[in-house]
Design an enzyme around this catalytic site. Structure first.
Site, PDB file in Angstrom:
ATOM      1  N   LYS A  13       3.167  48.693  33.165  1.00 51.18           N
ATOM      2  CA  LYS A  13       3.763  47.389  32.828  1.00 51.18           C
ATOM      3  C   LYS A  13       2.709  46.401  32.340  1.00 51.18           C
ATOM      4  O   LYS A  13       2.925  45.712  31.355  1.00 51.18           O
ATOM      5  CB  LYS A  13       4.483  46.777  34.046  1.00 51.18           C
ATOM      6  CG  LYS A  13       5.698  47.548  34.505  1.00 51.18           C
ATOM      7  CD  LYS A  13       6.509  46.732  35.508  1.00 51.18           C
ATOM      8  CE  LYS A  13       5.742  46.424  36.783  1.00 51.18           C
ATOM      9  NZ  LYS A  13       5.475  47.599  37.617  1.00 51.18           N
ATOM     10  N   ARG A  88      11.516  41.694  42.222  1.00 50.04           N
ATOM     11  CA  ARG A  88      11.165  42.950  42.881  1.00 50.04           C
ATOM     12  C   ARG A  88      12.174  43.354  43.942  1.00 50.04           C
ATOM     13  O   ARG A  88      11.989  44.373  44.599  1.00 50.04           O
ATOM     14  CB  ARG A  88       9.806  42.784  43.537  1.00 50.04           C
ATOM     15  CG  ARG A  88       8.746  43.713  42.998  1.00 50.04           C
ATOM     16  CD  ARG A  88       7.480  43.409  43.729  1.00 50.04           C
ATOM     17  NE  ARG A  88       6.458  44.367  43.519  1.00 50.04           N
ATOM     18  CZ  ARG A  88       5.579  44.342  42.533  1.00 50.04           C
ATOM     19  NH1 ARG A  88       5.644  43.400  41.614  1.00 50.04           N
ATOM     20  NH2 ARG A  88       4.649  45.259  42.464  1.00 50.04           N
ATOM     21  N   ARG A 127      -6.800  54.950  38.622  1.00 48.85           N
ATOM     22  CA  ARG A 127      -7.075  53.510  38.581  1.00 48.85           C
ATOM     23  C   ARG A 127      -7.907  53.093  39.797  1.00 48.85           C
ATOM     24  O   ARG A 127      -8.776  52.240  39.706  1.00 48.85           O
ATOM     25  CB  ARG A 127      -5.747  52.724  38.537  1.00 48.85           C
ATOM     26  CG  ARG A 127      -5.964  51.239  38.338  1.00 48.85           C
ATOM     27  CD  ARG A 127      -4.677  50.509  38.009  1.00 48.85           C
ATOM     28  NE  ARG A 127      -3.878  50.253  39.204  1.00 48.85           N
ATOM     29  CZ  ARG A 127      -2.672  49.706  39.183  1.00 48.85           C
ATOM     30  NH1 ARG A 127      -2.117  49.391  38.033  1.00 48.85           N
ATOM     31  NH2 ARG A 127      -2.018  49.491  40.298  1.00 48.85           N
ATOM     32  N   ARG A 133      -9.075  48.542  42.962  1.00 48.64           N
ATOM     33  CA  ARG A 133      -8.136  47.556  43.502  1.00 48.64           C
ATOM     34  C   ARG A 133      -7.843  47.899  44.947  1.00 48.64           C
ATOM     35  O   ARG A 133      -7.553  49.049  45.270  1.00 48.64           O
ATOM     36  CB  ARG A 133      -6.848  47.581  42.671  1.00 48.64           C
ATOM     37  CG  ARG A 133      -6.462  46.220  42.165  1.00 48.64           C
ATOM     38  CD  ARG A 133      -5.277  46.326  41.259  1.00 48.64           C
ATOM     39  NE  ARG A 133      -4.031  46.474  42.005  1.00 48.64           N
ATOM     40  CZ  ARG A 133      -2.844  46.436  41.441  1.00 48.64           C
ATOM     41  NH1 ARG A 133      -2.739  46.266  40.140  1.00 48.64           N
ATOM     42  NH2 ARG A 133      -1.754  46.577  42.175  1.00 48.64           N
ATOM     43  N   ARG A 144       3.698  51.220  48.583  1.00 47.93           N
ATOM     44  CA  ARG A 144       4.199  50.513  47.402  1.00 47.93           C
ATOM     45  C   ARG A 144       5.297  51.315  46.721  1.00 47.93           C
ATOM     46  O   ARG A 144       6.271  50.753  46.230  1.00 47.93           O
ATOM     47  CB  ARG A 144       3.046  50.211  46.438  1.00 47.93           C
ATOM     48  CG  ARG A 144       2.225  49.009  46.915  1.00 47.93           C
ATOM     49  CD  ARG A 144       0.854  48.963  46.309  1.00 47.93           C
ATOM     50  NE  ARG A 144       0.875  49.006  44.863  1.00 47.93           N
ATOM     51  CZ  ARG A 144      -0.115  49.519  44.121  1.00 47.93           C
ATOM     52  NH1 ARG A 144      -1.174  50.023  44.695  1.00 47.93           N
ATOM     53  NH2 ARG A 144      -0.018  49.506  42.825  1.00 47.93           N
TER      54      ARG A 144
HETATM   55  P1  ADP Z   1       2.066  47.221  41.259  1.00 45.87           P
HETATM   56  O1  ADP Z   1       3.313  46.970  40.469  1.00 45.87           O
HETATM   57  O2  ADP Z   1       1.086  48.099  40.528  1.00 45.87           O
HETATM   58  O3  ADP Z   1       2.336  47.705  42.649  1.00 45.87           O
HETATM   59  P2  ADP Z   1       1.406  44.350  41.148  1.00 45.87           P
HETATM   60  O4  ADP Z   1       0.095  43.959  40.581  1.00 45.87           O
HETATM   61  O5  ADP Z   1       2.619  44.052  40.341  1.00 45.87           O
HETATM   62  O6  ADP Z   1       1.264  45.897  41.464  1.00 45.87           O
HETATM   63  O7  ADP Z   1       1.608  43.714  42.605  1.00 45.87           O
HETATM   64  C1  ADP Z   1       0.661  43.883  43.634  1.00 45.87           C
HETATM   65  C2  ADP Z   1       1.215  43.340  44.951  1.00 45.87           C
HETATM   66  O8  ADP Z   1       1.532  41.936  44.835  1.00 45.87           O
HETATM   67  C3  ADP Z   1       2.514  43.982  45.445  1.00 45.87           C
HETATM   68  O9  ADP Z   1       2.310  45.184  46.147  1.00 45.87           O
HETATM   69  C4  ADP Z   1       3.084  42.858  46.351  1.00 45.87           C
HETATM   70  O10 ADP Z   1       2.440  42.820  47.605  1.00 45.87           O
HETATM   71  C5  ADP Z   1       2.699  41.594  45.601  1.00 45.87           C
HETATM   72  N1  ADP Z   1       3.778  41.137  44.696  1.00 45.87           N
HETATM   73  C6  ADP Z   1       3.722  41.082  43.331  1.00 45.87           C
HETATM   74  N2  ADP Z   1       4.883  40.627  42.826  1.00 45.87           N
HETATM   75  C7  ADP Z   1       5.709  40.393  43.893  1.00 45.87           C
HETATM   76  C8  ADP Z   1       7.045  39.930  44.033  1.00 45.87           C
HETATM   77  N3  ADP Z   1       7.812  39.623  42.979  1.00 45.87           N
HETATM   78  N4  ADP Z   1       7.551  39.802  45.283  1.00 45.87           N
HETATM   79  C9  ADP Z   1       6.823  40.105  46.349  1.00 45.87           C
HETATM   80  N5  ADP Z   1       5.558  40.560  46.298  1.00 45.87           N
HETATM   81  C10 ADP Z   1       4.992  40.700  45.082  1.00 45.87           C
END
Ligand code: ADP
Length: 186
Positions: A13, A88, A127, A133, A144
């Site tokens: 994404k 999400r 990654r 990360r 996740r």
């Molecule tokens: P990925 O999609 O690769 O898991 P992101 O960079 O999108 O990683 O998000 C990393 C973390 O940030 C998530 O695991 C969560 O803890 C938090 N996060 C991001 N967006 C949201 C959201 N919309 N609601 C709740 N937590 C979020």
């Protein structure tokens, strides 16, 4: 053009949103990036979000809605936006609908990048080696993915019911996938 980008962790994404942003000339709003920046800066939001992020769990809907409301209220999103990482879960999807209805700016298209689980695990392991990360460790990745299946996957159906979801094959060359996304917007 107001776009929501959906797909599991590791589906690409972030990469695709950065390219779409150039194509469409609208800002890319990544909640993951915003949260990581808040943690790095030690802001109140960052302090509240860190534990959930480190565990691979979702940050609370209230905190996220505050962040999103603030971002979507800015003048630079007037031409549209690519939203990556939000909504999400279904509560966030409904809150976003309400907010955008209030602003008279509903989502035009939800694009879901589809990638099979085996690819995802491989990509995230790679990654983890390259970027380090803190939430790319094996156990947190498993969390996740579980959160994705339980809470985020239903968000696709939400947009499907509205008739604005397009699923796009997320396997292949980065450029090819970006073209597929662009085609899905045409
Ligand atoms: P990925 O999609 O690769 O898991 P992101 O960079 O999108 O990683 O998000 C990393 C973390 O940030 C998530 O695991 C969560 O803890 C938090 N996060 C991001 N967006 C949201 C959201 N919309 N609601 C709740 N937590 C979020």
């Amino acid at each position: 053009m107001r776009i929501v980008l959906l797909g599991p962790p590791g589906s690409g994404k972030g990469t695709q949103a950065a390219m779409l942003k150039e194509r469409l000339g609208v800002p890319h709003i990544s909640t993951g990036e915003l949260l990581r920046a808040a943690v790095a800066d030690g802001t109140e939001l960052g302090k509240k979000a860190k534990a959930a992020m480190d565990a691979g769990q979702l940050v609370s809907d209230d905190l996220m809605l505050g962040l999103i409301e603030e971002k979507l209220g800015r003048p630079e999103v007037a031409p549209g936006f690519i939203l990556d990482g939000y909504p999400r879960n279904l509560a966030q999807a409904r809150a976003l609908d309400e907010l955008l209805d209030r602003l008279g700016q509903p989502i035009d298209r939800a694009l879901e990048l589809t990638v099979d689980e085996e690819q995802i695990v491989q990509r995230l392991a790679k990654r983890a080696e390259e970027e380090g990360r803190s939430d790319d460790t094996e156990e947190v990745v498993r969390n996740r993915l579980a959160v994705y299946h339980e809470q985020t996957a239903p968000v696709s159906s939400h947009y499907e019911e509205k008739g604005i979801l397009v699923r796009v094959d997320g396997i292949g060359e980065i450029e090819t996938i970006n073209q597929r996304l662009a085609d899905a917007l045409a």
